[in-house]
Design an enzyme around this catalytic site. Structure first.
Site, short mmCIF file in Angstrom:
data_model
loop_
_atom_site.label_atom_id
_atom_site.label_comp_id
_atom_site.label_asym_id
_atom_site.label_seq_id
_atom_site.Cartn_x
_atom_site.Cartn_y
_atom_site.Cartn_z
CE1 TYR A 1 -3.21 -2.88 0.33
CE2 TYR A 1 -3.47 -2.39 2.65
CZ TYR A 1 -3.80 -3.14 1.55
OH TYR A 1 -4.72 -4.16 1.67
CB SER A 2 1.13 4.35 -0.13
OG SER A 2 -0.16 4.87 -0.35
#
Length: 341
Positions: free
Chosen positions: A59-60
């Site tokens: 995530y990110s």
């Protein structure tokens, strides 16, 4: 807030888990909130009693883990909260997820998957980003078809015994694959999975066929993702434009475009809306309440605004009758399997 044990473990988790994918950097996906905007939402979640935070290394490209660790240090006592993260996908801003060619960068050797080499590297990287000495629940994000399950399960066991991880969990796969992994661990006296994070909501109930009964029988905690069907159950989509929505995420998330909703799905939303209005509830609160009545530990809730947290928490106090459950479930029709890759 209400709390429950995760499966048959002694680990206490809130019945609402906060999904941390929403927080990180919009360089990864345009709907992701940066630190300051994220802080307000996460603080509110903690104030509502949420002690269970679910993120992933992808995530990110790791920034979600960084913010998760930072917010836990700011708002919580580490020994009282549960940090869950995952490994499998590459950790890169270029990787968006999904099956499209644009979603997958050129593959880098050993940068993804569940090999022993990859897992030993991934756990150290996640610990560094989180700024913690241990991960409460480390999950395999998907099944690695290119690595023998024996190699994966032994590596996970060794990492648990090293003290870097307390418990291990799995995410979307077929029930026979999950049962095989658990049996391999049992036969070798390795650590077994204590949780399953699967794709499950009022509009996608295929997991009721095999995975959910298996987990109930074996005492495995269920922490489903996409409890609102990526916002579809909120009732903000039209039948003539089923793949789009009003939010930035709905309009730009390439994964969401895989989830086509047909006439029977809109009938589910109509039934949900009718009962929600009759009960004086939001669609979201009622959809969460339905899930909480289905024998799960708690849903992974994504929130970009504080009132979305409130809608989820409100579901804890909603009691549904058998007739109301049947009313919500009646329009459902079988779906193709979605979410295992």
């Amino acid at each position: 807030m209400k709390y429950v044990k995760l499966g048959r473990t002694g680990l206490t988790v809130s019945r609402i888990a906060l999904g941390m994918m929403t927080y990180g950097t919009p360089q990864w996906r345009p709907w992701v909130l940066e630190e300051e905007a994220s802080r307000t939402v996460v603080r509110h979640a903690v104030e509502q009693g949420i002690n269970f935070f679910d993120t992933a290394d992808m995530y990110s490209a790791g920034e979600s883990e960084v913010l998760t660790g930072k917010f836990v240090r700011e708002f919580c006592r580490r020994e009282e909260v549960v940090i869950a993260t995952k490994a499998y996908y590459p950790v890169s801003l270029a990787f968006k997820g999904g099956n499209s060619a644009a979603a997958k960068p050129d593959r880098v050797p050993n940068a993804d998957g569940l090999s022993r080499k990859r897992l030993f590297h991934a756990v150290d990287e996640s610990l560094q980003r989180l700024g913690t000495d241990y991960i409460d629940l480390w999950q395999i994000h998907r099944l690695d078809h290119d690595t023998p399950i024996e190699e994966t399960m032994e590596a996970l066991h060794d990492i648990v015994k090293s003290g870097k991880v307390r418990y291990i969990g799995a995410s979307s796969m077929y029930a026979w694959q999950f049962a095989k992994a658990q049996q391999v661990a049992r036969e070798n006296r390795w650590t077994r999975f204590v949780s399953m994070q699967n794709h499950y909501n009022l509009a996608y109930r295929e997991e009721e066929r095999e995975m959910i009964p298996l987990c109930h029988d074996q005492g495995v905690g269920l922490i489903p993702w996409s409890p609102l069907a990526r916002g579809f159950l909120a009732g903000n989509r039209k039948a003539d434009d089923a793949t789009a929505g009003q939010t930035s995420r709905a309009q730009t998330d390439d994964i969401a475009q895989k989830y086509y909703y047909g006439d029977s799905d809109f009938a589910i939303v109509q039934a949900l809306t009718a009962l929600a209005q009759a009960r004086g509830l939001s669609n979201a609160t009622l959809a969460y309440a339905w899930l909480l009545h289905k024998g799960i530990t708690g849903p992974i809730v994504g929130a970009s605004k504080t009132w979305q947290i409130d809608q989820a928490v409100a579901a804890l106090d909603v009691a549904l009758t058998h007739e109301e459950m049947a009313q919500l479930e009646a329009p459902y029709r079988p779906h193709p399997i979605l979410g295992h890759v």
